[in-house]
Write a protein that holds these residues in place. Structure first.
Motif, short mmCIF file in Angstrom:
data_model
loop_
_atom_site.label_atom_id
_atom_site.label_comp_id
_atom_site.label_asym_id
_atom_site.label_seq_id
_atom_site.Cartn_x
_atom_site.Cartn_y
_atom_site.Cartn_z
N SER A 1 0.82 -1.21 0.00
CA SER A 1 0.00 0.00 0.00
C SER A 1 0.86 1.27 0.00
CB SER A 1 -0.91 0.02 1.23
OG SER A 1 -0.15 0.30 2.40
N TYR A 2 0.19 2.38 -0.26
CA TYR A 2 0.82 3.71 -0.21
C TYR A 2 1.53 3.92 1.13
CZ TYR A 2 0.76 8.86 0.29
OH TYR A 2 1.08 10.18 0.52
N TRP A 3 0.83 3.64 2.22
CA TRP A 3 1.38 3.89 3.56
C TRP A 3 2.52 2.94 3.90
CZ3 TRP A 3 0.73 8.26 5.91
CH2 TRP A 3 -0.38 9.03 5.59
N VAL A 4 2.40 1.67 3.58
CA VAL A 4 3.47 0.71 3.86
C VAL A 4 4.71 1.05 3.04
CG1 VAL A 4 4.17 -1.72 3.60
CG2 VAL A 4 1.93 -1.16 4.59
N SER A 5 4.53 1.34 1.78
CA SER A 5 5.65 1.66 0.89
C SER A 5 6.38 2.91 1.35
CB SER A 5 5.17 1.83 -0.55
OG SER A 5 4.54 0.67 -1.00
N SER A 6 5.62 3.98 1.63
CA SER A 6 6.26 5.21 2.06
C SER A 6 6.89 5.07 3.44
CB SER A 6 5.29 6.39 2.01
OG SER A 6 4.19 6.18 2.86
N PHE A 7 6.28 4.29 4.33
CA PHE A 7 6.86 4.05 5.65
C PHE A 7 8.21 3.34 5.52
CE2 PHE A 7 7.72 1.15 9.13
CZ PHE A 7 7.84 2.05 10.19
N CYS A 8 8.27 2.30 4.71
CA CYS A 8 9.54 1.57 4.53
C CYS A 8 10.62 2.47 3.95
CB CYS A 8 9.32 0.34 3.66
SG CYS A 8 8.39 -0.95 4.49
N ASP A 9 10.22 3.33 3.02
CA ASP A 9 11.15 4.32 2.47
C ASP A 9 11.79 5.10 3.60
OD1 ASP A 9 12.30 6.69 1.46
OD2 ASP A 9 10.52 7.29 0.37
N TYR A 10 10.98 5.65 4.48
CA TYR A 10 11.52 6.50 5.53
C TYR A 10 12.11 5.75 6.69
CZ TYR A 10 10.55 10.27 2.71
OH TYR A 10 10.61 11.10 1.65
N PHE A 11 11.71 4.54 6.93
CA PHE A 11 12.33 3.75 7.98
C PHE A 11 13.78 3.43 7.61
CE2 PHE A 11 13.52 -0.30 9.90
CZ PHE A 11 13.34 0.01 11.25
N PHE A 12 13.98 2.86 6.43
CA PHE A 12 15.34 2.49 6.01
C PHE A 12 16.16 3.71 5.61
CE2 PHE A 12 12.94 -1.49 5.34
CZ PHE A 12 13.64 -2.27 6.25
N GLY A 13 15.52 4.66 4.95
CA GLY A 13 16.22 5.90 4.58
C GLY A 13 16.64 6.69 5.80
N SER A 14 15.86 6.62 6.86
CA SER A 14 16.19 7.36 8.08
C SER A 14 17.40 6.80 8.79
CB SER A 14 14.99 7.37 9.03
OG SER A 14 13.95 8.09 8.46
N ILE A 15 17.56 5.51 8.74
CA ILE A 15 18.76 4.90 9.33
C ILE A 15 20.00 5.43 8.62
CG2 ILE A 15 20.02 2.73 9.66
CD1 ILE A 15 17.21 1.41 10.01
N LEU A 16 19.95 5.42 7.30
CA LEU A 16 21.06 5.97 6.51
C LEU A 16 21.23 7.46 6.78
CD1 LEU A 16 23.21 5.58 4.30
CD2 LEU A 16 21.39 5.98 2.61
N SER A 17 20.13 8.19 6.81
CA SER A 17 20.15 9.63 7.05
C SER A 17 20.76 9.98 8.40
CB SER A 17 18.74 10.19 6.96
OG SER A 17 18.71 11.55 7.26
N TYR A 18 20.42 9.23 9.43
CA TYR A 18 20.94 9.51 10.76
C TYR A 18 22.46 9.53 10.75
CZ TYR A 18 22.18 9.12 15.66
OH TYR A 18 22.74 9.35 16.89
N PHE A 19 23.05 8.49 10.23
CA PHE A 19 24.51 8.40 10.25
C PHE A 19 25.17 9.43 9.32
CE2 PHE A 19 23.23 4.26 11.87
CZ PHE A 19 23.93 4.26 13.06
N LEU A 20 24.62 9.62 8.14
CA LEU A 20 25.22 10.58 7.21
C LEU A 20 25.09 12.02 7.71
CD1 LEU A 20 24.11 9.12 3.75
CD2 LEU A 20 26.35 8.94 4.84
N ASN A 21 23.88 12.40 8.17
CA ASN A 21 23.70 13.77 8.64
C ASN A 21 24.42 14.02 9.96
OD1 ASN A 21 22.24 15.11 6.62
ND2 ASN A 21 20.40 14.01 7.21
N LYS A 22 24.43 13.05 10.82
CA LYS A 22 25.13 13.21 12.10
C LYS A 22 26.61 13.52 11.87
CE LYS A 22 26.42 10.86 16.31
NZ LYS A 22 26.47 9.63 17.05
N HIS A 23 27.23 12.77 10.99
CA HIS A 23 28.68 12.91 10.79
C HIS A 23 29.07 13.97 9.76
CE1 HIS A 23 29.55 9.64 13.48
NE2 HIS A 23 28.65 8.90 12.86
N PHE A 24 28.35 14.05 8.65
CA PHE A 24 28.79 14.91 7.56
C PHE A 24 28.10 16.27 7.52
CE2 PHE A 24 29.58 10.57 5.95
CZ PHE A 24 30.96 10.65 5.87
#
Length: 137
Positions: free
Chosen positions: A39-62
């Protein structure tokens, strides 16, 4: 809040990190939605769940060069992501439906466009949330 605080050298790094996260997350989102039929909600949630893990480390450090490693920064980051996600994707679908109401697009096309709109909305409010809440110095 002054414009100068928002538009500084960090925004360029944030945008580069955002492009990486957006490409990564958007690929996940569209594959789940268009290939696996999630669904729209499941797909967009997974985008931001996994993207957020990557974002946390990249934004925190860089981007923000945040030195803290406590759980508070992780919790604040996660809370920021949840709030930004709910705002962006709650607005994106009704906004897209409203703008496209006179056009005869299928539900799938409208939801794909809404996911792109949500990505843009999310990126804007997420920058503000990370800068002034999650990684505040």
């Amino acid at each position: 809040m002054q414009i100068r605080q928002l538009l500084n050298k960090e925004i360029l790094t944030f945008l580069v990190v955002g492009v990486v996260n957006t490409l990564f997350g958007t690929a996940i989102m569209f594959v789940l939605y268009n290939v696996f039929g999630c669904s729209y909600w499941v797909s967009s949630f997974c985008d931001y769940f996994f993207g957020s893990i990557l974002s946390y480390f990249l934004n925190k450090h860089f981007t923000f060069h945040y030195q803290g490693t406590d759980w508070r920064s992780i919790v604040k980051f996660a809370l920021n992501i949840v709030v930004c996600y709910l705002i962006a994707y709650s607005l994106a679908l009704p906004l897209t439906r409203h703008v496209l109401q006179d056009m005869h697009f299928s539900k799938t096309i409208v939801e794909n466009i809404a996911m792109l709109v949500g990505t843009v909305l999310f990126m804007v409010i997420n920058y503000i949330g990370q800068k002034f809440f999650a990684f505040r110095k």
